[in-house]
Write a protein that holds these residues in place. Structure first.
Motif, PDB file in Angstrom:
ATOM      1  N   ASP A  29       0.814  -1.219   0.000  1.00 39.02           N
ATOM      2  CA  ASP A  29       0.000   0.000   0.000  1.00 39.02           C
ATOM      3  C   ASP A  29       0.843   1.262   0.000  1.00 39.02           C
ATOM      4  N   TYR A 112      -7.032   1.444  -7.655  1.00 43.29           N
ATOM      5  CA  TYR A 112      -6.672   0.414  -6.686  1.00 43.29           C
ATOM      6  C   TYR A 112      -6.610  -0.953  -7.363  1.00 43.29           C
ATOM      7  N   GLN A 114      -7.324  -5.067  -6.455  1.00 41.95           N
ATOM      8  CA  GLN A 114      -8.002  -5.944  -5.508  1.00 41.95           C
ATOM      9  C   GLN A 114      -7.960  -7.357  -6.061  1.00 41.95           C
ATOM     10  N   ARG A 122      -7.487  -5.118  -0.941  1.00 40.85           N
ATOM     11  CA  ARG A 122      -7.375  -3.900  -1.746  1.00 40.85           C
ATOM     12  C   ARG A 122      -6.086  -3.133  -1.447  1.00 40.85           C
ATOM     13  N   VAL A 123      -5.385  -2.769  -2.515  1.00 42.38           N
ATOM     14  CA  VAL A 123      -4.179  -1.943  -2.444  1.00 42.38           C
ATOM     15  C   VAL A 123      -4.510  -0.633  -3.139  1.00 42.38           C
ATOM     16  N   ARG A 124      -4.596   0.444  -2.400  1.00 48.58           N
ATOM     17  CA  ARG A 124      -4.957   1.757  -2.937  1.00 48.58           C
ATOM     18  C   ARG A 124      -3.697   2.456  -3.424  1.00 48.58           C
ATOM     19  N   LEU A 125      -3.761   3.009  -4.624  1.00 55.59           N
ATOM     20  CA  LEU A 125      -2.659   3.778  -5.193  1.00 55.59           C
ATOM     21  C   LEU A 125      -3.078   5.242  -5.237  1.00 55.59           C
TER      22      LEU A 125
END
Length: 132
Positions: A29, A112, A114, A122-125
Motif C-alpha cells: 500500500d 486500486y 483488488q 485492496r491496495v490503494r494507489l
C-alpha cells in the motif's frame, strides 16, 4: 496460516526445509505506483470486460518494491469505473495491464488493485494524474 501476502520460499536441494518471507498487502500500500506507458498492443482491454482492437493503447504498469502477493484470486486493476482483469506478472514487483484507448482515463480517477472480490486485499494507489 501465514496470512495474506507475498510468500517467497527458499528450499535447499529439494528438501522439505523451507524458509518463507511474507510481505503483507499493507507494505505494498505505502509504496505501490502506477505508470501509464506507451504500448504497441494490437488488442487490449476496454475496462468494461472486453478485449478489443486497440486504437490508442497504453500499458498500465503497477510497481511495488514490496512485491505483489501470490493468491488464488487474480488481481484486478480498477481505475474509476473501469476494471482490468488480464495482466502480465512481469516480475515479483511488477504487474502490467493493457488499455485499448488512453482517452478512457480521466485525471482524478481513484486507482486500486483488488484480488477477486476480496475487499480486504485492496491496495490503494494515488489517484490518477494527467495522462495522454
Amino acid at each position: 496460516m501465514l496470512g495474506r501476502g507475498w510468500v517467497q520460499r527458499t528450499c535447499i536441494g529439494g528438501a522439505l526445509l523451507c524458509a518463507a518471507t511474507v510481505t503483507s498487502n499493507a507494505e505494498a500500500d505505502a509504496t505501490a505506483t502506477l505508470a501509464v506507458e506507451p504500448s504497441k498492443a494490437d488488442r487490449a482491454e476496454d475496462g468494461r470486460g472486453h478485449t478489443v482492437d486497440a486504437s490508442a493503447p497504453r500499458g498500465l504498469v503497477l510497481h511495488s518494491p514490496a512485491g505483489w502477493p501470490a493468491r488464488a484470486l487474480d488481481p484486478v486493476l480498477y481505475i474509476g469505473s473501469l476494471h482490468f482483469h488480464h495482466y502480465t506478472h512481469v516480475d515479483r514487483t511488477t504487474l502490467r495491464f493493457e488499455l485499448d484507448d488512453v482517452a478512457r482515463l480521466s485525471e482524478g480517477d481513484i486507482v486500486y488493485v483488488q484480488y477477486g472480490d476480496d475487499a480486504q486485499s485492496r491496495v490503494r494507489l494515488d489517484d490518477l494524474g494527467a495522462v495522454r
